[in-house]
Design a protein around this motif. Sequence first.
Motif, short mmCIF file in Angstrom:
data_model
loop_
_atom_site.label_atom_id
_atom_site.label_comp_id
_atom_site.label_asym_id
_atom_site.label_seq_id
_atom_site.Cartn_x
_atom_site.Cartn_y
_atom_site.Cartn_z
N THR A 48 43.19 36.96 40.17
CA THR A 48 43.00 38.40 40.10
C THR A 48 42.03 38.74 38.97
O THR A 48 41.61 37.85 38.21
N HIS A 49 41.69 40.02 38.86
CA HIS A 49 40.81 40.45 37.76
C HIS A 49 41.47 40.18 36.41
O HIS A 49 40.79 39.80 35.44
N ARG A 50 42.77 40.34 36.35
CA ARG A 50 43.49 40.06 35.10
C ARG A 50 43.37 38.59 34.73
O ARG A 50 43.24 38.24 33.56
N ASP A 51 43.41 37.72 35.74
CA ASP A 51 43.24 36.29 35.48
C ASP A 51 41.86 35.99 34.90
O ASP A 51 41.71 35.14 34.02
N TRP A 54 41.80 36.75 31.20
CA TRP A 54 42.53 35.76 30.42
C TRP A 54 41.82 34.41 30.40
O TRP A 54 41.83 33.72 29.37
#
Length: 483
Positions: A48-51, A54
Motif C-alpha cells: 500500500t502507499h503506507r508501505d 515505511w
Amino acid sequence: MWKMEGRFLQFIAVLSGTLCAVSDGMHYAWTAPIIPILQRPDSPISITHRDVVWLESVYMIGGMAGIPFIIYSVDRFGRKATILIGTLQHIISWIMIAFAPSVEYFYVARFISGFAANVDFVAAPMYISEIADKKVRGFLGSSIYLMMLVGILIIYSVAPFVSIPLSSAVGCSFLIIELFIFPFMPESPYYHVSKGNTEAARKSLQKLRSTETNIDKELEEILTIVKRRQCEKRRYTDLVRMRNSRKAVLIVTTLNLAQHFSGYSVILMNLHSILNDAGSMLSSSNAAIIFSALMLVAAMFSSVLIDKAGRRVLLCGSSILTGFSILALAIYFAIKNSGHSVERYNWVPAASAMCYAVFFKCGMGLIPIVLTAELFPSSVKAMGMATASAMYSVSSVVSIYVYQFLSEMWGIHVPFFVFGIFCFLAALFTVLYIPETKGKTLGEIQILLNSKPCSNATNNIENKLDTPEYVNLLLQEMQVSKT
C-alpha cells in the motif's frame, strides 16, 4: 598519478573493505526501482502507499539505531571486525529480501541494512584514514563514495529487469567476495596500539608500507596520539570542549547540511518528475541509469584529483558550480509557474540535473566523507564520526521536509532558490574556515585545527610541520587546550 609501489596492500585492503559500500548503495537506492515492481497487479507481494513510506524511512531509522553500536564496536572489537560484522548484516538483509513472503520481512531487512550502513560512514573511513599513506589518503578515502555510487548504478541497471531474488543475489555476491579477502588484511595500527600491542602495530605498518625501510617515526607518532587519547576521558562533551574537535564538529556538520541543502536527496527522489517536465524521450529507468553513471564518472575523476588539487579547491569549485545548476532549475520553474511558455527551454531541467550530477560529485558529494575521517582527533574519532553520520541522516530528512513545505506554500522554484544560495554559502565557508589536509598526517591536521584561525599563523605552522620539536610542543599544548 601516485605510484602504486609500496601501497599495493593498502589498495587491496581498501578495495576489499569497501565492497560492503556497493551493497549499501544498492540498499540505499533499492526502493526506486523495486517499489514500481511491487505496485504492479502481478506483484509477488502487494503493498500500500503506507508501505511505500515505511520502506523508504525504515532504512534511515535503522541507521540512527546503529550509531551507538558503531561507537562501541570500533573501539571494542576493532575497525576490521566491525566492517566484517556489517558485511554479515548486509548478507542477512539480502537473504530476507530475496525470500520475503510478506512486506514485513522487507521492513526488517531494510532496518538491518540501515543499521549496517553505519560501517560505511564510521568504521570504513576510520580504517582507511588510519592505514593509508598521507599522500594517497584522500584517494583511498574517496573510494567509499565511489563504491556506493557503483551500487546505485548496479541496482538501477539490474533491478527493473530481473526478479527480486536475482537482484538480491547480485548485491550479496559482492559481500561474499569481501568475506573471502578482507579477513586477511591488516588491522589498523592505531587499534593495535590502543590495545597495548605495539609489536602487532609495527607488523601492520610493515605490511602496509612494504617499501619503507624505517617506520619508527610513523609508529612513534601513532604511539603519541594514542597515548594522549588514553589519558583523556572520552566523553561526548569533549567534542565541544576541545578546540580542535569543536572545529571538526562545526566543519562536518556544515558540510553534511550543505550536501543535503544543495538538493541532493530532493533531486534523487524527484528525478523522474524533473525529467518529465523536460519532455525527455528517455524512459525513467534509462534516465536514472545515465544520471547515476554521470555521478560515478565525476566521483572517479574527483578521487584522482583530490590528492593533487586538494580538498578545498575541489569543494569550493563544486559548491559554486552546483549552485549555478540549482539556480538554473529555480529560474526555469519560476518562469514556468508565472504562466510564461517554456516549451523552447524544456531541456533545461534535464540539462541542469545532469550537470548537477557531475558538479556535485566532483566535490560536495565526495570530499565531506574524506574530511570526516581526517579531522576528528583520535580520542573522540568514533564519537565524532558517529555524530557526523547522525547529522547526515537528520539533514537529509530536514531538507526533504523543507522542500515539500516550501513547494506547497510558494511553489517548487522557492526551495531550489534556497538550495542554490546554500551552495554559495558552502563555498564561502570552505574558503574561510576549512583547512587544507592534502599531504598531511593525522597528527599534523590536529595541529592545524588547534591553531587560531589566522592565515599567517596557519602558514607558519605549515612551514614548521616537519620540525619534530615543534610538532611535539604543539601536541603537548593540544593536550591541555580545552577552551
